[in-house]
Design a protein around this motif. Structure first.
Motif, PDB file in Angstrom:
ATOM      1  N   ARG A   1     -45.794 -48.165 -16.349  1.00  0.00           N
ATOM      2  CA  ARG A   1     -45.893 -49.604 -16.596  1.00  0.00           C
ATOM      3  C   ARG A   1     -47.173 -50.130 -15.969  1.00  0.00           C
ATOM      4  O   ARG A   1     -47.658 -49.578 -14.990  1.00  0.00           O
ATOM      5  CB  ARG A   1     -44.713 -50.337 -15.981  1.00  0.00           C
ATOM      6  N   THR A   2     -47.656 -51.205 -16.547  1.00  0.00           N
ATOM      7  CA  THR A   2     -48.793 -51.841 -15.908  1.00  0.00           C
ATOM      8  C   THR A   2     -48.297 -52.551 -14.666  1.00  0.00           C
ATOM      9  O   THR A   2     -47.192 -53.080 -14.635  1.00  0.00           O
ATOM     10  CB  THR A   2     -49.478 -52.864 -16.849  1.00  0.00           C
ATOM     11  N   ARG A   3     -49.117 -52.508 -13.653  1.00  0.00           N
ATOM     12  CA  ARG A   3     -48.755 -53.207 -12.411  1.00  0.00           C
ATOM     13  C   ARG A   3     -49.064 -54.683 -12.559  1.00  0.00           C
ATOM     14  O   ARG A   3     -50.089 -55.055 -13.107  1.00  0.00           O
ATOM     15  CB  ARG A   3     -49.542 -52.633 -11.236  1.00  0.00           C
ATOM     16  N   THR A   4     -48.174 -55.515 -12.087  1.00  0.00           N
ATOM     17  CA  THR A   4     -48.446 -56.951 -12.081  1.00  0.00           C
ATOM     18  C   THR A   4     -48.965 -57.317 -10.706  1.00  0.00           C
ATOM     19  O   THR A   4     -48.441 -56.890  -9.690  1.00  0.00           O
ATOM     20  CB  THR A   4     -47.174 -57.750 -12.404  1.00  0.00           C
ATOM     21  N   TRP A   5     -50.016 -58.098 -10.692  1.00  0.00           N
ATOM     22  CA  TRP A   5     -50.663 -58.449  -9.416  1.00  0.00           C
ATOM     23  C   TRP A   5     -50.217 -59.787  -8.941  1.00  0.00           C
ATOM     24  O   TRP A   5     -50.062 -60.738  -9.428  1.00  0.00           O
ATOM     25  CB  TRP A   5     -52.169 -58.412  -9.572  1.00  0.00           C
TER      26      TRP A   5
ATOM     27  N   PHE B   1     -51.755 -48.456 -13.658  1.00  0.00           N
ATOM     28  CA  PHE B   1     -50.381 -48.187 -14.070  1.00  0.00           C
ATOM     29  C   PHE B   1     -49.552 -47.700 -12.894  1.00  0.00           C
ATOM     30  O   PHE B   1     -50.058 -47.047 -11.983  1.00  0.00           O
ATOM     31  CB  PHE B   1     -50.342 -47.116 -15.166  1.00  0.00           C
ATOM     32  N   SER B   2     -48.279 -48.007 -12.937  1.00  0.00           N
ATOM     33  CA  SER B   2     -47.302 -47.482 -11.993  1.00  0.00           C
ATOM     34  C   SER B   2     -46.491 -46.423 -12.727  1.00  0.00           C
ATOM     35  O   SER B   2     -45.817 -46.726 -13.714  1.00  0.00           O
ATOM     36  CB  SER B   2     -46.398 -48.613 -11.513  1.00  0.00           C
ATOM     37  N   VAL B   3     -46.556 -45.183 -12.268  1.00  0.00           N
ATOM     38  CA  VAL B   3     -45.875 -44.082 -12.935  1.00  0.00           C
ATOM     39  C   VAL B   3     -44.419 -44.058 -12.494  1.00  0.00           C
ATOM     40  O   VAL B   3     -44.121 -43.935 -11.317  1.00  0.00           O
ATOM     41  CB  VAL B   3     -46.555 -42.729 -12.628  1.00  0.00           C
ATOM     42  N   GLU B   4     -43.516 -44.192 -13.446  1.00  0.00           N
ATOM     43  CA  GLU B   4     -42.091 -44.148 -13.136  1.00  0.00           C
ATOM     44  C   GLU B   4     -41.532 -42.746 -13.270  1.00  0.00           C
ATOM     45  O   GLU B   4     -40.759 -42.307 -12.432  1.00  0.00           O
ATOM     46  CB  GLU B   4     -41.338 -45.134 -14.033  1.00  0.00           C
ATOM     47  N   TRP B   5     -41.913 -42.036 -14.363  1.00  0.00           N
ATOM     48  CA  TRP B   5     -41.421 -40.679 -14.595  1.00  0.00           C
ATOM     49  C   TRP B   5     -42.464 -39.887 -15.353  1.00  0.00           C
ATOM     50  O   TRP B   5     -43.177 -40.433 -16.186  1.00  0.00           O
ATOM     51  CB  TRP B   5     -40.149 -40.665 -15.451  1.00  0.00           C
ATOM     52  N   ILE B   6     -42.520 -38.605 -15.062  1.00  0.00           N
ATOM     53  CA  ILE B   6     -43.255 -37.676 -15.906  1.00  0.00           C
ATOM     54  C   ILE B   6     -42.313 -36.507 -16.180  1.00  0.00           C
ATOM     55  O   ILE B   6     -41.816 -35.862 -15.261  1.00  0.00           O
ATOM     56  CB  ILE B   6     -44.559 -37.175 -15.258  1.00  0.00           C
TER      57      ILE B   6
ATOM     58  N   LEU C   1     -53.747 -42.438 -14.049  1.00  0.00           N
ATOM     59  CA  LEU C   1     -52.947 -43.589 -14.459  1.00  0.00           C
ATOM     60  C   LEU C   1     -52.911 -44.657 -13.375  1.00  0.00           C
ATOM     61  O   LEU C   1     -53.056 -45.853 -13.649  1.00  0.00           O
ATOM     62  CB  LEU C   1     -51.532 -43.155 -14.826  1.00  0.00           C
ATOM     63  N   GLN C   2     -52.741 -44.243 -12.128  1.00  0.00           N
ATOM     64  CA  GLN C   2     -52.715 -45.202 -11.030  1.00  0.00           C
ATOM     65  C   GLN C   2     -54.062 -45.894 -10.871  1.00  0.00           C
ATOM     66  O   GLN C   2     -54.134 -47.103 -10.657  1.00  0.00           O
ATOM     67  CB  GLN C   2     -52.276 -44.516  -9.739  1.00  0.00           C
TER      68      GLN C   2
END
Length: 75
Positions: free
Chosen positions: A71-75, A45-50, A40-41
């Motif tokens: 969430r998708t990472r914003t650049w 994506f930024s993983v918040e919870w699994i 995912l990373q």
């Protein structure tokens, strides 16, 4: 199951009705939590919870499915 190899499982379901039979095949790949996080990373994506199930249990304590909040990472 029709095949199991390297974390990949293939299977076929047969649905039998009076007038017909439907066949559905699928292949699933199972990943460990660490591999899932890394994938995912790498995909941005930024993983918040699994969680380990639909009731937000800890991984290893649920029904064996991952519930992922990312969430998708914003650049």
């Amino acid at each position: 199951m029709t095949a199991v190899q390297g974390g990949v499982v293939s299977f076929t379901h047969h649905y039998v009705f009076p007038d017909e039979e439907l066949v559905s095949t699928a292949t699933l790949r199972f990943r460990a939590e660490e591999e899932l996080r890394a994938s995912l990373q790498a995909a941005g994506f930024s993983v918040e919870w699994i969680y380990g199930g639909w009731e937000r249990q800890a991984v290893g304590e649920g029904d064996g499915e991952f519930l992922v909040i990312a969430r998708t990472r914003t650049w």
